[in-house]
Design a protein around this motif. Structure first.
Motif, mmCIF file in Angstrom:
data_model
loop_
_atom_site.group_PDB
_atom_site.id
_atom_site.type_symbol
_atom_site.label_atom_id
_atom_site.label_comp_id
_atom_site.label_asym_id
_atom_site.label_seq_id
_atom_site.Cartn_x
_atom_site.Cartn_y
_atom_site.Cartn_z
ATOM 1 N N MET A 1 -5.229 -10.239 18.590
ATOM 2 C CA MET A 1 -6.254 -9.339 17.916
ATOM 3 C C MET A 1 -6.759 -9.838 16.455
ATOM 4 N N ARG A 2 -8.023 -10.021 16.483
ATOM 5 C CA ARG A 2 -8.499 -10.272 15.068
ATOM 6 C C ARG A 2 -8.132 -9.207 14.165
ATOM 7 N N ARG A 3 -7.766 -9.495 12.967
ATOM 8 C CA ARG A 3 -7.407 -8.769 11.897
ATOM 9 C C ARG A 3 -8.668 -7.737 11.491
ATOM 10 N N GLN A 4 -8.256 -6.381 11.706
ATOM 11 C CA GLN A 4 -9.188 -5.220 11.415
ATOM 12 C C GLN A 4 -8.399 -4.266 11.150
ATOM 13 N N SER A 5 -8.784 -3.489 9.951
ATOM 14 C CA SER A 5 -8.023 -2.530 9.443
ATOM 15 C C SER A 5 -8.055 -1.227 10.305
ATOM 16 N N LEU A 6 -6.787 -0.790 10.393
ATOM 17 C CA LEU A 6 -6.378 0.562 11.054
ATOM 18 C C LEU A 6 -7.119 1.748 10.143
ATOM 19 N N ASP A 7 -7.540 1.243 8.818
ATOM 20 C CA ASP A 7 -7.794 2.591 7.625
ATOM 21 C C ASP A 7 -9.019 3.401 8.307
ATOM 22 N N GLY A 8 -8.648 4.781 8.283
ATOM 23 C CA GLY A 8 -9.659 5.659 8.614
ATOM 24 C C GLY A 8 -9.808 5.722 10.233
ATOM 25 N N ARG A 9 -9.111 5.006 11.054
ATOM 26 C CA ARG A 9 -9.298 5.301 12.370
ATOM 27 C C ARG A 9 -8.433 6.331 13.030
ATOM 28 N N THR A 10 -9.143 7.097 14.031
ATOM 29 C CA THR A 10 -8.169 8.325 14.503
ATOM 30 C C THR A 10 -7.826 7.784 16.183
ATOM 31 N N PHE A 11 -6.643 8.217 16.387
ATOM 32 C CA PHE A 11 -6.092 7.852 17.649
ATOM 33 C C PHE A 11 -5.448 8.942 18.298
ATOM 34 N N ARG A 12 -5.463 9.088 19.806
ATOM 35 C CA ARG A 12 -4.790 10.009 20.584
ATOM 36 C C ARG A 12 -4.011 9.521 21.650
ATOM 37 N N PRO A 13 -2.967 10.013 22.170
ATOM 38 C CA PRO A 13 -2.294 9.438 23.320
ATOM 39 C C PRO A 13 -2.966 9.161 24.655
ATOM 40 N N ALA A 14 -2.955 8.343 25.204
ATOM 41 C CA ALA A 14 -3.569 7.734 26.434
ATOM 42 C C ALA A 14 -2.992 8.490 27.463
ATOM 43 N N VAL A 44 4.167 20.259 15.160
ATOM 44 C CA VAL A 44 3.498 20.992 14.107
ATOM 45 C C VAL A 44 2.859 20.204 13.067
ATOM 46 N N VAL A 45 3.590 18.945 12.574
ATOM 47 C CA VAL A 45 3.286 18.131 11.710
ATOM 48 C C VAL A 45 4.000 16.812 11.878
ATOM 49 N N GLY A 46 3.522 15.617 11.567
ATOM 50 C CA GLY A 46 3.969 14.448 11.832
ATOM 51 C C GLY A 46 3.789 13.423 10.746
ATOM 52 N N VAL A 47 4.505 12.345 10.323
ATOM 53 C CA VAL A 47 3.964 11.349 9.479
ATOM 54 C C VAL A 47 4.767 10.197 9.915
ATOM 55 N N LEU A 48 3.963 8.955 9.798
ATOM 56 C CA LEU A 48 4.781 7.808 10.113
ATOM 57 C C LEU A 48 4.111 6.566 8.861
ATOM 58 N N ALA A 49 5.181 5.625 8.635
ATOM 59 C CA ALA A 49 4.837 4.873 7.518
ATOM 60 C C ALA A 49 5.380 3.176 8.353
ATOM 61 N N GLY A 50 4.754 2.257 8.019
ATOM 62 C CA GLY A 50 5.241 1.070 8.563
ATOM 63 C C GLY A 50 4.548 -0.109 7.940
ATOM 64 N N VAL A 51 4.846 -1.489 8.451
ATOM 65 C CA VAL A 51 4.002 -2.331 8.275
ATOM 66 C C VAL A 51 3.616 -3.177 9.118
ATOM 67 N N ARG A 52 2.351 -3.966 8.971
ATOM 68 C CA ARG A 52 1.722 -4.623 10.070
ATOM 69 C C ARG A 52 1.755 -6.180 9.723
ATOM 70 N N ASP A 53 1.889 -6.796 10.504
ATOM 71 C CA ASP A 53 1.927 -8.360 10.568
ATOM 72 C C ASP A 53 0.796 -8.756 11.688
ATOM 73 N N GLY A 54 -0.180 -8.956 11.417
ATOM 74 C CA GLY A 54 -1.256 -9.415 12.461
ATOM 75 C C GLY A 54 -1.370 -8.154 13.582
ATOM 76 N N ASN A 77 5.218 -1.971 17.842
ATOM 77 C CA ASN A 77 4.070 -1.871 18.505
ATOM 78 C C ASN A 77 3.285 -2.939 18.528
ATOM 79 N N ARG A 78 2.302 -3.043 19.596
ATOM 80 C CA ARG A 78 1.283 -4.122 19.585
ATOM 81 C C ARG A 78 -0.144 -3.650 19.358
ATOM 82 N N LEU A 79 -0.932 -4.328 18.736
ATOM 83 C CA LEU A 79 -2.436 -3.707 18.607
ATOM 84 C C LEU A 79 -2.968 -4.534 19.525
ATOM 85 N N GLU A 80 -4.065 -3.868 20.293
ATOM 86 C CA GLU A 80 -4.925 -4.533 21.470
ATOM 87 C C GLU A 80 -6.443 -4.005 21.030
#
Length: 112
Positions: A1-14, A44-54, A77-80
């Motif tokens: 996947m071409r590098r595109q930031s996740l910053d400001g993106r919203t996700f929901r479970p599929a 009620v509340v969740g937080v996550l933190a991590g690192v991305r490499d491509g 995880n794998r971004l698609e």
């Protein structure tokens, strides 16, 4: 996947279990560091933190459920990319207090 930031993106479970679609993840990213807050449905509340490499994303998470349980975990995880340009996060492995009782795929939705 071409590098595109996740910053400001919203996700929901599929798809997934009943109520899991109500969980909403708000992502931030800065120079390969990724974090998000999430809530909804049984969370009620969740937080996550991590690192991305491509297209690879390694995260740790902590969440508090509506019944008061605290759950922690780690996932690889794998971004698609969907054909329409939205991002999908596909979980490859997870180790947490619930075993496999997690949604393995998050799909990007329009931010509210």
């Amino acid at each position: 996947m071409r590098r595109q930031s996740l910053d400001g993106r919203t996700f929901r479970p599929a798809g997934g279990r009943a109520g899991s679609g109500a969980v909403r993840f708000e992502f931030r990213e800065d120079d390969g560091l990724v974090w998000a807050t999430y809530r909804g449905g049984p969370v009620v509340v969740g937080v996550l933190a991590g690192v991305r490499d491509g297209a690879d994303l390694r995260i740790r998470y902590l969440q508090i459920r509506s019944d008061g349980r605290r759950e922690e975990g780690y996932s690889l995880n794998r971004l698609e990319r969907h054909d329409d340009g939205r991002v999908r996060i596909r979980e490859e492995a997870a180790f947490d207090s619930r075993g496999s009782d997690t949604s393995p795929v998050l799909d990007e939705v329009e931010s509210a």
